[in-house]
Design an enzyme around this catalytic site. Structure first.
Site, PDB file in Angstrom:
ATOM      1  NE  ARG A 118      11.954  14.247  -3.410  1.00 59.37           N
ATOM      2  CZ  ARG A 118      11.835  14.250  -4.724  1.00 59.37           C
ATOM      3  NH1 ARG A 118      10.648  14.249  -5.300  1.00 59.37           N
ATOM      4  NH2 ARG A 118      12.912  14.266  -5.481  1.00 59.37           N
TER       5      ARG A 118
ATOM      6  CE  LYS B  92       5.636   9.974  -8.731  1.00 59.09           C
ATOM      7  NZ  LYS B  92       5.654  11.429  -8.534  1.00 59.09           N
TER       8      LYS B  92
ATOM      9  CG  ASP C 146       9.206  20.474  -9.542  1.00 67.43           C
ATOM     10  OD1 ASP C 146       9.931  19.494  -9.267  1.00 67.43           O
ATOM     11  OD2 ASP C 146       8.041  20.344  -9.965  1.00 67.43           O
TER      12      ASP C 146
ATOM     13  CG  HIS D 281       0.992  12.141  -5.525  1.00 65.87           C
ATOM     14  ND1 HIS D 281       1.877  13.083  -5.998  1.00 65.87           N
ATOM     15  CD2 HIS D 281      -0.234  12.549  -5.969  1.00 65.87           C
ATOM     16  CE1 HIS D 281       1.221  14.006  -6.679  1.00 65.87           C
ATOM     17  NE2 HIS D 281      -0.062  13.692  -6.681  1.00 65.87           N
TER      18      HIS D 281
ATOM     19  CG  ASP E 107      12.244  16.447  -8.505  1.00 65.00           C
ATOM     20  OD1 ASP E 107      12.047  15.261  -8.195  1.00 65.00           O
ATOM     21  OD2 ASP E 107      11.403  17.145  -9.121  1.00 65.00           O
TER      22      ASP E 107
ATOM     23  CB  ALA F 150      -3.416  15.266  -9.988  1.00 71.48           C
TER      24      ALA F 150
ATOM     25  CG  MET G  56       4.763  17.002  -7.997  1.00 71.11           C
ATOM     26  SD  MET G  56       4.435  15.339  -8.651  1.00 71.11           S
ATOM     27  CE  MET G  56       2.867  15.614  -9.478  1.00 71.11           C
TER      28      MET G  56
ATOM     29  CB  ALA H  55       8.901  15.113 -13.136  1.00 75.04           C
TER      30      ALA H  55
END
Length: 269
Positions: A160, A52, A186, A55, A10, A44, A48, A12
């Site tokens: 994902r 987006k 992460d 999200h 990944d 927020a 994750m 970030a």
């Protein structure tokens, strides 16, 4: 004899942007600018790892957020609302993502070690292509340059937790066995992505979204503080099915050695 062929990362919170602050802080800002609506940084962070647009939709479906939205606007969040927030989010993310290109400590060295061993280095991200393309030059200047990059909107089949982005890495890198690949992430959707592709998975506890520490906080923390942060992250990852849980990418080489031994012994993920 080395059995591993590739490691897929990944971005970030994994390779760059300790604490995964680039996307989360901008989600908060996009909700505020788009609809004068407040979401917390913790809210927020909840979905994750997703693309987006997805999200934003997932944040809107958090019960507390949905309740506040209904109270403020008198109706549930619609796809039009999500589109509007996404349109605010995208320019902000494009403008600011390169400011979050600092590598996770140890990441450049680990990538160099993988190359020295002949391993292929893939990557995928919840960022769309227009965002990751802004990040790549700054990351490369800081020693982060995977062999392959797949963005969440590169594939019509979506991102994902489906396995398509990591499988696109397998194809692009000419890897012959998904069982010889490791996915490092992460976020829980990123771990699920790797599992859905029949890969080994490694969850990062302290450098990314779940712990939510800045690099400065991480470096200044005593062991009790770090233990609390690990516990918080493990609450998310314990049910994820991740094969390994480590603090940061700096701890990855020992895990890869263990996976190689397990592969040599005939184990599969």
């Amino acid at each position: 004899m080395q059995k591993l062929q590739a490691v897929i990362f990944d971005w970030a919170g994994t390779l760059v942007d300790f604490g995964s602050f680039a996307p989360t802080t901008i989600f908060v800002e996009a909700f505020r600018r788009g609809y004068d609506f407040d979401v917390s940084l913790a809210e927020a962070r909840v979905p994750m790892g997703l693309g987006k647009w997805d999200h934003i939709q997932a944040v809107g479906r958090i019960p507390e957020v949905a309740e506040r939205w209904l109270a403020q606007f008198g109706e549930p969040m619609t796809n039009k609302n999500i589109d509007d927030i996404y349109e605010v989010f995208m320019p902000l993310q494009i403008a600011k993502v390169a400011q979050h290109a600092d590598p996770i400590p140890g990441a450049p060295q680990v990538l160099n070690q993988l190359r020295d061993k002949g391993l292929k280095i893939g990557s995928c991200t919840g960022y769309p292509r227009c965002v990751i393309d802004e990040l790549l030059p700054a990351a490369k200047a800081n020693g982060i340059a995977p062999d392959n990059v797949v963005a969440t909107d590169d594939l019509a089949s979506g991102g994902r937790p489906a396995p398509y982005m990591v499988l696109k890495n397998v194809i692009d890198l000419a890897v012959t066995d998904v069982n010889a690949c490791v996915k490092v992430d992460d976020s829980v959707p990123g771990i699920t992505e790797g599992l859905n592709a029949s890969m080994w998975t490694v969850a990062l506890l302290l450098s990314g979204n779940e712990a939510g520490l800045t690099q400065a906080e991480y470096e200044a923390a005593d062991e009790e503080t770090l233990a609390q942060a690990r516990t918080k992250a493990r609450l998310a990852f314990d049910g994820s099915g991740a094969h390994y849980q480590i603090d940061t990418i700096a701890d990855l080489p020992a895990v890869l050695e263990d996976i190689d031994k397990r592969l040599a012994a005939g184990e599969k993920p």
